[in-house]
Design a protein around this motif. Structure first.
Motif, PDB file in Angstrom:
ATOM      1  N   LYS A  48       0.861  -1.188   0.000  1.00  0.00           N
ATOM      2  CA  LYS A  48       0.000   0.000   0.000  1.00  0.00           C
ATOM      3  C   LYS A  48       0.895   1.235   0.000  1.00  0.00           C
ATOM      4  O   LYS A  48       2.066   1.165   0.361  1.00  0.00           O
ATOM      5  N   GLN A  49       0.305   2.370  -0.369  1.00  0.00           N
ATOM      6  CA  GLN A  49       1.079   3.617  -0.353  1.00  0.00           C
ATOM      7  C   GLN A  49       1.615   3.897   1.043  1.00  0.00           C
ATOM      8  O   GLN A  49       2.759   4.336   1.198  1.00  0.00           O
TER       9      GLN A  49
ATOM     10  N   LEU B  75       8.985   8.255   4.894  1.00  0.00           N
ATOM     11  CA  LEU B  75       8.223   9.435   4.492  1.00  0.00           C
ATOM     12  C   LEU B  75       6.839   9.414   5.116  1.00  0.00           C
ATOM     13  O   LEU B  75       6.358   8.377   5.548  1.00  0.00           O
ATOM     14  N   LYS B  76       6.202  10.567   5.100  1.00  0.00           N
ATOM     15  CA  LYS B  76       4.783  10.617   5.440  1.00  0.00           C
ATOM     16  C   LYS B  76       4.027  10.108   4.217  1.00  0.00           C
ATOM     17  O   LYS B  76       4.500  10.232   3.075  1.00  0.00           O
ATOM     18  N   GLU B  77       2.861   9.524   4.451  1.00  0.00           N
ATOM     19  CA  GLU B  77       2.095   8.951   3.347  1.00  0.00           C
ATOM     20  C   GLU B  77       1.827   9.984   2.257  1.00  0.00           C
ATOM     21  O   GLU B  77       1.949   9.704   1.064  1.00  0.00           O
ATOM     22  N   ARG B  78       1.481  11.190   2.630  1.00  0.00           N
ATOM     23  CA  ARG B  78       1.175  12.231   1.647  1.00  0.00           C
ATOM     24  C   ARG B  78       2.405  12.567   0.788  1.00  0.00           C
ATOM     25  O   ARG B  78       2.279  12.802  -0.411  1.00  0.00           O
ATOM     26  N   SER B  79       3.578  12.562   1.392  1.00  0.00           N
ATOM     27  CA  SER B  79       4.792  12.829   0.630  1.00  0.00           C
ATOM     28  C   SER B  79       4.997  11.757  -0.428  1.00  0.00           C
ATOM     29  O   SER B  79       5.326  12.065  -1.583  1.00  0.00           O
ATOM     30  N   TYR B  80       4.786  10.500  -0.050  1.00  0.00           N
ATOM     31  CA  TYR B  80       4.921   9.427  -1.030  1.00  0.00           C
ATOM     32  C   TYR B  80       3.847   9.551  -2.120  1.00  0.00           C
ATOM     33  O   TYR B  80       4.135   9.367  -3.305  1.00  0.00           O
ATOM     34  N   GLN B  81       2.634   9.875  -1.731  1.00  0.00           N
ATOM     35  CA  GLN B  81       1.555  10.026  -2.710  1.00  0.00           C
ATOM     36  C   GLN B  81       1.892  11.081  -3.754  1.00  0.00           C
ATOM     37  O   GLN B  81       1.548  10.939  -4.923  1.00  0.00           O
TER      38      GLN B  81
ATOM     39  N   GLU C 278       3.607   9.512  -6.670  1.00  0.00           N
ATOM     40  CA  GLU C 278       2.734   8.765  -7.579  1.00  0.00           C
ATOM     41  C   GLU C 278       1.764   9.669  -8.336  1.00  0.00           C
ATOM     42  O   GLU C 278       1.317   9.309  -9.416  1.00  0.00           O
ATOM     43  N   TYR C 279       1.450  10.814  -7.773  1.00  0.00           N
ATOM     44  CA  TYR C 279       0.497  11.733  -8.408  1.00  0.00           C
ATOM     45  C   TYR C 279       1.183  12.804  -9.261  1.00  0.00           C
ATOM     46  O   TYR C 279       0.555  13.770  -9.671  1.00  0.00           O
ATOM     47  N   ARG C 280       2.494  12.633  -9.493  1.00  0.00           N
ATOM     48  CA  ARG C 280       3.275  13.557 -10.331  1.00  0.00           C
ATOM     49  C   ARG C 280       3.307  14.986  -9.786  1.00  0.00           C
ATOM     50  O   ARG C 280       3.409  15.949 -10.538  1.00  0.00           O
ATOM     51  N   GLU C 281       3.227  15.120  -8.480  1.00  0.00           N
ATOM     52  CA  GLU C 281       3.254  16.446  -7.863  1.00  0.00           C
ATOM     53  C   GLU C 281       4.649  16.832  -7.385  1.00  0.00           C
ATOM     54  O   GLU C 281       4.933  18.011  -7.202  1.00  0.00           O
ATOM     55  N   ARG C 282       5.479  15.817  -7.146  1.00  0.00           N
ATOM     56  CA  ARG C 282       6.808  16.053  -6.590  1.00  0.00           C
ATOM     57  C   ARG C 282       7.708  14.865  -6.933  1.00  0.00           C
ATOM     58  O   ARG C 282       7.223  13.764  -7.170  1.00  0.00           O
TER      59      ARG C 282
END
Length: 72
Positions: A18-19, A28-34, A37-41
């Protein structure tokens, strides 16, 4: 050819992770990893190396520059 975001998502799913689990593995924090995957960073260079090492793939494969997974 796939891009970085698509590659890490596919590699994560191949491992059945899972993420949130992937974020924990990478420290990492989950949001950082996301964001990856979401091409934001994108991760910094040591982060890219850690991801490539974890999945045992080359940096070129991880970044979508090659379709050859193996590290040389």
């Amino acid at each position: 050819m796939e891009d970085f975001s698509s590659r890490i998502k596919a590699l994560r799913k191949e491992r059945g992770l899972k993420q949130s689990e992937m974020a924990e593995i990478l420290g990492l924090k989950e949001r950082s990893y996301q964001c990856y995957e979401y091409r934001e960073r994108y991760p910094d260079v040591p982060g890219l190396v850690a991801i490539a090492d974890f999945f045992d793939v080359s940096l070129d494969y991880l970044m979508g520059r090659s379709d050859v997974r193996e590290r040389r």
